[in-house]
Design a protein around this motif. Sequence first.
Motif, PDB file in Angstrom:
ATOM      1  N   TYR A   4       0.811  -1.217   0.000  1.00 32.47           N
ATOM      2  CA  TYR A   4       0.000   0.000   0.000  1.00 32.47           C
ATOM      3  C   TYR A   4       0.844   1.266   0.000  1.00 32.47           C
ATOM      4  N   LEU A   5       2.032   1.182  -0.588  1.00 32.15           N
ATOM      5  CA  LEU A   5       2.984   2.280  -0.604  1.00 32.15           C
ATOM      6  C   LEU A   5       2.388   3.578  -1.139  1.00 32.15           C
ATOM      7  N   ASP A   6       1.561   3.503  -2.146  1.00 30.21           N
ATOM      8  CA  ASP A   6       1.018   4.694  -2.793  1.00 30.21           C
ATOM      9  C   ASP A   6      -0.322   5.144  -2.221  1.00 30.21           C
ATOM     10  N   SER A   7      -0.616   4.743  -0.982  1.00 33.99           N
ATOM     11  CA  SER A   7      -1.883   5.142  -0.372  1.00 33.99           C
ATOM     12  C   SER A   7      -1.628   5.758   1.000  1.00 33.99           C
ATOM     13  N   GLU A   8      -2.666   6.347   1.575  1.00 33.75           N
ATOM     14  CA  GLU A   8      -2.556   6.896   2.926  1.00 33.75           C
ATOM     15  C   GLU A   8      -2.187   5.808   3.925  1.00 33.75           C
ATOM     16  N   GLU A   9      -2.735   4.624   3.746  1.00 33.60           N
ATOM     17  CA  GLU A   9      -2.451   3.516   4.650  1.00 33.60           C
ATOM     18  C   GLU A   9      -0.996   3.079   4.556  1.00 33.60           C
ATOM     19  N   GLY A  10      -0.404   3.235   3.395  1.00 32.96           N
ATOM     20  CA  GLY A  10       0.982   2.816   3.205  1.00 32.96           C
ATOM     21  C   GLY A  10       1.934   3.515   4.164  1.00 32.96           C
ATOM     22  N   SER A  11       1.739   4.803   4.376  1.00 34.51           N
ATOM     23  CA  SER A  11       2.634   5.533   5.276  1.00 34.51           C
ATOM     24  C   SER A  11       2.480   5.057   6.714  1.00 34.51           C
ATOM     25  N   ARG A  12       1.272   4.690   7.091  1.00 30.86           N
ATOM     26  CA  ARG A  12       1.041   4.188   8.447  1.00 30.86           C
ATOM     27  C   ARG A  12       1.752   2.848   8.647  1.00 30.86           C
ATOM     28  N   TRP A  13       1.613   1.951   7.664  1.00 34.96           N
ATOM     29  CA  TRP A  13       2.281   0.651   7.769  1.00 34.96           C
ATOM     30  C   TRP A  13       3.798   0.824   7.736  1.00 34.96           C
ATOM     31  N   MET A  14       4.290   1.709   6.894  1.00 39.00           N
ATOM     32  CA  MET A  14       5.734   1.941   6.785  1.00 39.00           C
ATOM     33  C   MET A  14       6.287   2.441   8.112  1.00 39.00           C
ATOM     34  N   SER A  15       5.617   3.373   8.716  1.00 40.49           N
ATOM     35  CA  SER A  15       6.090   3.900   9.983  1.00 40.49           C
ATOM     36  C   SER A  15       6.133   2.840  11.056  1.00 40.49           C
ATOM     37  N   ARG A  16       5.152   1.985  11.090  1.00 38.37           N
ATOM     38  CA  ARG A  16       5.165   0.886  12.068  1.00 38.37           C
ATOM     39  C   ARG A  16       6.285  -0.107  11.770  1.00 38.37           C
ATOM     40  N   ALA A  17       6.524  -0.371  10.495  1.00 40.50           N
ATOM     41  CA  ALA A  17       7.589  -1.298  10.117  1.00 40.50           C
ATOM     42  C   ALA A  17       8.957  -0.741  10.514  1.00 40.50           C
ATOM     43  N   VAL A  18       9.162   0.547  10.302  1.00 42.95           N
ATOM     44  CA  VAL A  18      10.432   1.170  10.656  1.00 42.95           C
ATOM     45  C   VAL A  18      10.671   1.076  12.162  1.00 42.95           C
TER      46      VAL A  18
END
Length: 77
Positions: free
Chosen positions: A57-71
């Motif tokens: 979901y990299l190109d969506s609003e949800e993508g940034s939320r998942w990315m931040s949690r992964a980091v």
Amino acid sequence: MESTESVTPGVDHPAEVAFRGGRQAVAAFDPDRARALFEEAVRQGGPDMLWRLAEEYLDSEEGSRWMSRAVVTESEQ
């Protein structure tokens, strides 16, 4: 106690089943159900699933939320 162990889920693994269900919920425009299923996928699949969701979901609003949690999981290791 919840397991945060990383796994490579097979097709029948609960994390993979939840992930696929979440994708179907996204396609059906049911974001609440998708979010619940993705949270289950993360609970079952661990940090690897967070990265998978971030990529999916990299190109969506949800993508940034998942990315931040992964980091954050990277800094916890």
